[in-house]
Design a protein around this motif. Structure first.
Motif, PDB file in Angstrom:
ATOM      1  N   ALA A 176       0.802  -1.208  -0.116  1.00 16.35           N
ATOM      2  CA  ALA A 176      -0.020   0.015   0.098  1.00 16.35           C
ATOM      3  C   ALA A 176       0.825   1.090   0.040  1.00 16.35           C
ATOM      4  CB  ALA A 176      -0.857  -0.089   1.224  1.00 16.35           C
ATOM      5  N   PRO A 177       0.508   2.273  -0.833  1.00 17.43           N
ATOM      6  CA  PRO A 177       1.347   3.446  -0.601  1.00 17.43           C
ATOM      7  C   PRO A 177       1.091   4.105   0.672  1.00 17.43           C
ATOM      8  CG  PRO A 177      -0.795   3.871  -1.961  1.00 17.43           C
ATOM      9  CD  PRO A 177      -0.886   2.484  -1.502  1.00 17.43           C
ATOM     10  N   VAL A 178       2.252   4.978   0.895  1.00 14.56           N
ATOM     11  CA  VAL A 178       2.254   5.540   2.061  1.00 14.56           C
ATOM     12  C   VAL A 178       1.671   7.032   1.921  1.00 14.56           C
ATOM     13  CG1 VAL A 178       4.168   6.897   3.813  1.00 14.56           C
ATOM     14  CG2 VAL A 178       4.936   4.641   2.574  1.00 14.56           C
ATOM     15  N   PRO A 179       0.677   6.966   3.007  1.00 12.35           N
ATOM     16  CA  PRO A 179      -0.261   8.216   2.592  1.00 12.35           C
ATOM     17  C   PRO A 179       0.505   9.453   3.233  1.00 12.35           C
ATOM     18  CG  PRO A 179      -0.499   7.110   4.776  1.00 12.35           C
ATOM     19  CD  PRO A 179       0.203   6.440   3.934  1.00 12.35           C
ATOM     20  N   PRO A 180       0.290  10.654   2.845  1.00 14.90           N
ATOM     21  CA  PRO A 180       0.898  12.031   3.142  1.00 14.90           C
ATOM     22  C   PRO A 180       0.422  12.354   4.514  1.00 14.90           C
ATOM     23  CG  PRO A 180      -0.884  12.413   1.488  1.00 14.90           C
ATOM     24  CD  PRO A 180      -0.519  10.986   1.502  1.00 14.90           C
ATOM     25  N   PRO A 181       1.421  13.074   5.254  1.00 18.37           N
ATOM     26  CA  PRO A 181       0.935  13.643   6.585  1.00 18.37           C
ATOM     27  C   PRO A 181      -0.230  14.729   6.284  1.00 18.37           C
ATOM     28  CG  PRO A 181       3.321  13.577   6.308  1.00 18.37           C
ATOM     29  CD  PRO A 181       2.814  13.250   5.090  1.00 18.37           C
ATOM     30  N   THR A 182      -0.981  14.974   7.308  1.00 16.56           N
ATOM     31  CA  THR A 182      -2.057  15.876   7.099  1.00 16.56           C
ATOM     32  C   THR A 182      -1.655  17.151   8.227  1.00 16.56           C
ATOM     33  OG1 THR A 182      -3.405  14.951   8.817  1.00 16.56           O
ATOM     34  CG2 THR A 182      -3.807  14.001   6.742  1.00 16.56           C
ATOM     35  N   PRO A 183      -2.330  18.223   8.000  1.00 19.37           N
ATOM     36  CA  PRO A 183      -2.124  19.386   8.927  1.00 19.37           C
ATOM     37  C   PRO A 183      -2.223  18.808  10.349  1.00 19.37           C
ATOM     38  CG  PRO A 183      -3.127  20.186   6.941  1.00 19.37           C
ATOM     39  CD  PRO A 183      -3.216  18.701   6.769  1.00 19.37           C
ATOM     40  N   PHE A 184      -3.056  18.022  10.524  1.00 21.67           N
ATOM     41  CA  PHE A 184      -3.550  17.727  12.086  1.00 21.67           C
ATOM     42  C   PHE A 184      -2.599  16.575  12.504  1.00 21.67           C
ATOM     43  CE2 PHE A 184      -6.239  16.189  15.457  1.00 21.67           C
ATOM     44  CZ  PHE A 184      -6.698  17.261  16.129  1.00 21.67           C
TER      45      PHE A 184
ATOM     46  N   PHE B  50      -5.842   5.073   8.143  1.00 24.06           N
ATOM     47  CA  PHE B  50      -5.405   6.249   7.831  1.00 24.06           C
ATOM     48  C   PHE B  50      -5.016   6.105   6.415  1.00 24.06           C
ATOM     49  CE2 PHE B  50      -2.178   9.774   7.394  1.00 24.06           C
ATOM     50  CZ  PHE B  50      -2.835  10.584   8.519  1.00 24.06           C
ATOM     51  N   GLN B  51      -4.582   5.095   5.833  1.00 20.04           N
ATOM     52  CA  GLN B  51      -4.553   5.034   4.373  1.00 20.04           C
ATOM     53  C   GLN B  51      -5.817   5.106   3.460  1.00 20.04           C
ATOM     54  OE1 GLN B  51      -2.373   1.194   4.332  1.00 20.04           O
ATOM     55  NE2 GLN B  51      -0.332   2.136   4.447  1.00 20.04           N
ATOM     56  N   ARG B  52      -6.725   4.664   3.814  1.00 18.02           N
ATOM     57  CA  ARG B  52      -8.111   5.051   3.366  1.00 18.02           C
ATOM     58  C   ARG B  52      -8.661   6.202   3.697  1.00 18.02           C
ATOM     59  NH1 ARG B  52      -8.817  -0.650   5.516  1.00 18.02           N
ATOM     60  NH2 ARG B  52     -10.082   0.160   7.396  1.00 18.02           N
TER      61      ARG B  52
ATOM     62  N   GLU C 223       9.021   4.886   7.498  1.00 20.70           N
ATOM     63  CA  GLU C 223       8.985   3.918   8.302  1.00 20.70           C
ATOM     64  C   GLU C 223       7.623   3.207   9.316  1.00 20.70           C
ATOM     65  OE1 GLU C 223      13.728   3.382   9.661  1.00 20.70           O
ATOM     66  OE2 GLU C 223      12.188   3.608  11.230  1.00 20.70           O
ATOM     67  N   LEU C 224       6.878   4.334   9.751  1.00 25.49           N
ATOM     68  CA  LEU C 224       5.781   3.818  10.178  1.00 25.49           C
ATOM     69  C   LEU C 224       4.617   3.346   9.573  1.00 25.49           C
ATOM     70  CD1 LEU C 224       3.982   4.342  13.050  1.00 25.49           C
ATOM     71  CD2 LEU C 224       3.251   6.522  11.974  1.00 25.49           C
ATOM     72  N   PHE C 225       4.763   3.563   8.332  1.00 23.94           N
ATOM     73  CA  PHE C 225       3.565   2.911   7.197  1.00 23.94           C
ATOM     74  C   PHE C 225       4.106   1.966   6.337  1.00 23.94           C
ATOM     75  CE2 PHE C 225       1.670   6.933   8.627  1.00 23.94           C
ATOM     76  CZ  PHE C 225       0.069   6.493   8.632  1.00 23.94           C
ATOM     77  N   THR C 226       5.546   1.430   6.547  1.00 24.46           N
ATOM     78  CA  THR C 226       5.964   0.628   5.831  1.00 24.46           C
ATOM     79  C   THR C 226       6.668  -0.895   6.455  1.00 24.46           C
ATOM     80  OG1 THR C 226       8.275   1.737   5.897  1.00 24.46           O
ATOM     81  CG2 THR C 226       6.563   1.998   3.784  1.00 24.46           C
ATOM     82  N   LEU C 227       6.952  -0.696   7.798  1.00 24.84           N
ATOM     83  CA  LEU C 227       7.512  -1.732   8.464  1.00 24.84           C
ATOM     84  C   LEU C 227       6.217  -2.962   8.566  1.00 24.84           C
ATOM     85  CD1 LEU C 227       9.560  -0.206  11.472  1.00 24.84           C
ATOM     86  CD2 LEU C 227      10.264  -1.034   9.278  1.00 24.84           C
ATOM     87  N   SER C 228       6.563  -3.967   8.472  1.00 22.08           N
ATOM     88  CA  SER C 228       5.914  -5.078   8.627  1.00 22.08           C
ATOM     89  C   SER C 228       5.738  -5.632   9.924  1.00 22.08           C
ATOM     90  CB  SER C 228       6.308  -6.617   7.803  1.00 22.08           C
ATOM     91  OG  SER C 228       7.803  -6.624   8.126  1.00 22.08           O
ATOM     92  N   SER C 229       4.724  -6.693  10.224  1.00 21.27           N
ATOM     93  CA  SER C 229       4.543  -6.865  11.660  1.00 21.27           C
ATOM     94  C   SER C 229       5.955  -7.553  12.344  1.00 21.27           C
ATOM     95  CB  SER C 229       3.388  -7.979  11.594  1.00 21.27           C
ATOM     96  OG  SER C 229       3.320  -8.604  12.979  1.00 21.27           O
TER      97      SER C 229
ATOM     98  N   ARG D 246       0.583  -4.649  18.119  1.00 24.90           N
ATOM     99  CA  ARG D 246       0.926  -4.465  16.723  1.00 24.90           C
ATOM    100  C   ARG D 246      -0.040  -4.552  15.860  1.00 24.90           C
ATOM    101  NH1 ARG D 246       5.205  -7.927  18.560  1.00 24.90           N
ATOM    102  NH2 ARG D 246       4.037  -9.606  17.657  1.00 24.90           N
ATOM    103  N   ARG D 247      -1.069  -5.386  15.998  1.00 22.45           N
ATOM    104  CA  ARG D 247      -2.331  -5.395  15.377  1.00 22.45           C
ATOM    105  C   ARG D 247      -3.065  -4.098  15.495  1.00 22.45           C
ATOM    106  NH1 ARG D 247      -2.466 -10.754  17.979  1.00 22.45           N
ATOM    107  NH2 ARG D 247      -4.054 -10.148  19.387  1.00 22.45           N
ATOM    108  N   TYR D 248      -3.008  -3.572  16.587  1.00 25.78           N
ATOM    109  CA  TYR D 248      -3.878  -2.402  16.846  1.00 25.78           C
ATOM    110  C   TYR D 248      -3.298  -1.229  16.005  1.00 25.78           C
ATOM    111  CZ  TYR D 248      -5.875   1.802  19.129  1.00 25.78           C
ATOM    112  OH  TYR D 248      -6.538   2.899  19.060  1.00 25.78           O
ATOM    113  N   LEU D 249      -1.734  -1.135  15.631  1.00 22.18           N
ATOM    114  CA  LEU D 249      -1.260  -0.036  15.006  1.00 22.18           C
ATOM    115  C   LEU D 249      -1.469  -0.498  13.302  1.00 22.18           C
ATOM    116  CD1 LEU D 249       0.987   2.023  14.424  1.00 22.18           C
ATOM    117  CD2 LEU D 249       2.678   0.471  15.035  1.00 22.18           C
ATOM    118  N   LEU D 250      -1.251  -1.735  12.957  1.00 22.38           N
ATOM    119  CA  LEU D 250      -1.652  -2.143  11.694  1.00 22.38           C
ATOM    120  C   LEU D 250      -2.865  -1.458  11.155  1.00 22.38           C
ATOM    121  CD1 LEU D 250       0.260  -5.363  11.492  1.00 22.38           C
ATOM    122  CD2 LEU D 250       1.129  -3.417  10.833  1.00 22.38           C
ATOM    123  N   ARG D 251      -3.908  -1.823  12.078  1.00 19.32           N
ATOM    124  CA  ARG D 251      -5.274  -1.734  11.761  1.00 19.32           C
ATOM    125  C   ARG D 251      -5.367  -0.143  11.565  1.00 19.32           C
ATOM    126  NH1 ARG D 251      -7.465  -4.130  15.678  1.00 19.32           N
ATOM    127  NH2 ARG D 251      -8.062  -2.134  16.923  1.00 19.32           N
TER     128      ARG D 251
END
Length: 269
Positions: free
Chosen positions: A43-51, A108-110, A78-84, A98-103
């Protein structure tokens, strides 16, 4: 009677036999091509948002004390590309975290943010919201604004000065207008331009009055609830976990029966 001798073929070890040149269906080049074609791309890395400008803010928002793992990530990617497995090697324990972070990464990507995640104007983690009046029919309002020679009625009154029969005003709302919530840039008290189409912010609603309603919103004094600020706080987006009451559903009757028994013993003593 003469005995017939049958010549025996010499036994050859299996590892000395020549490899077969025939290919099975699963090893054919076309099948290999299909398997490579159906591989899922990351999945592509989403860009940061102002918030949510950095990884530390993201971990703080999702709660469950995930902010303590912020030093383990050197960048947003790194936050959005590291595997479990890689998260485990970084010390993200126990597995449910870890499951909570991945979820939350997938959400956030959606584009499924919590309150404040879709604000455009945020300074130091604070976004300002305000309720303003806008035309209920922007197309009609633009058409009237572009009309240079307004037509007149039989009584000589300009036609555009007469409000539509079906449009009525209220004690707080002008005729032909409606309430809308806008995100003001810093230092502004009124919007310079109303974006079209009007954006609806997640989990922000209007109550009677109208009064701004949203989780973690702080209303500004003296505005009658028509202005407020949303500030980044620990656990704003946290998915709350259920808690067991009297042992949960399976043991609730047993635990409560024991409590009643102990209360009766204390009362009779």
């Amino acid at each position: 009677m003469a005995a017939r001798t049958i010549p025996l073929r010499p036994l050859t070890p299996r590892f000395l036999t020549a490899p077969s040149t025939s290919y099975s269906h699963f090893s054919s080049p076309s099948h290999q091509f299909l398997r490579q074609l159906h591989k899922s791309s990351p999945a592509p890395v989403p860009p940061p948002t102002p918030f949510v400008p950095d990884a530390e803010t993201f971990l703080s928002l999702i709660g469950r004390n995930m902010s303590r793992f912020a030093p383990k990530f050197t960048s947003w990617d790194e936050l959005f590309t590291l595997s479990s497995v890689e998260l485990k090697a970084r010390g993200i324990e126990p597995p449910r975290l870890r499951r909570y972070l991945l979820r939350w990464r997938q959400k956030f990507q959606r584009g499924e943010y919590g309150v404040g995640g879709d604000l455009e104007h945020v300074v130091d983690g604070v976004g300002q919201l305000k309720v303003v009046e806008i035309p209920s029919n922007p197309v009609l309002a633009r058409a009237e604004g572009q009309c240079e020679t307004p037509t007149t009625t039989a009584g000589g009154q300009p036609e555009h000065d007469i409000p539509p029969v079906t449009v009525t005003g209220t004690a707080t709302l002008s005729p032909g207008m409606k309430w809308a919530v806008v995100n003001l840039p810093p230092g502004e008290s009124q919007p310079k331009e109303i974006p079209q189409p009007l954006k609806k912010y997640m989990k922000v609603t209007l109550g009677r009055g109208p009064v701004l309603k949203a989780p973690y919103i702080k209303l500004v004094k003296g505005t009658n609830g028509m202005a407020g600020v949303i500030q980044v706080q620990e656990g704003m987006w946290e998915d709350k976990q259920g808690r067991k009451i009297d042992g949960g559903e399976r043991r609730q009757a047993e635990v409560r029966a024991k409590k009643r028994s102990e209360e009766r013993k204390k009362a009779s003593a």
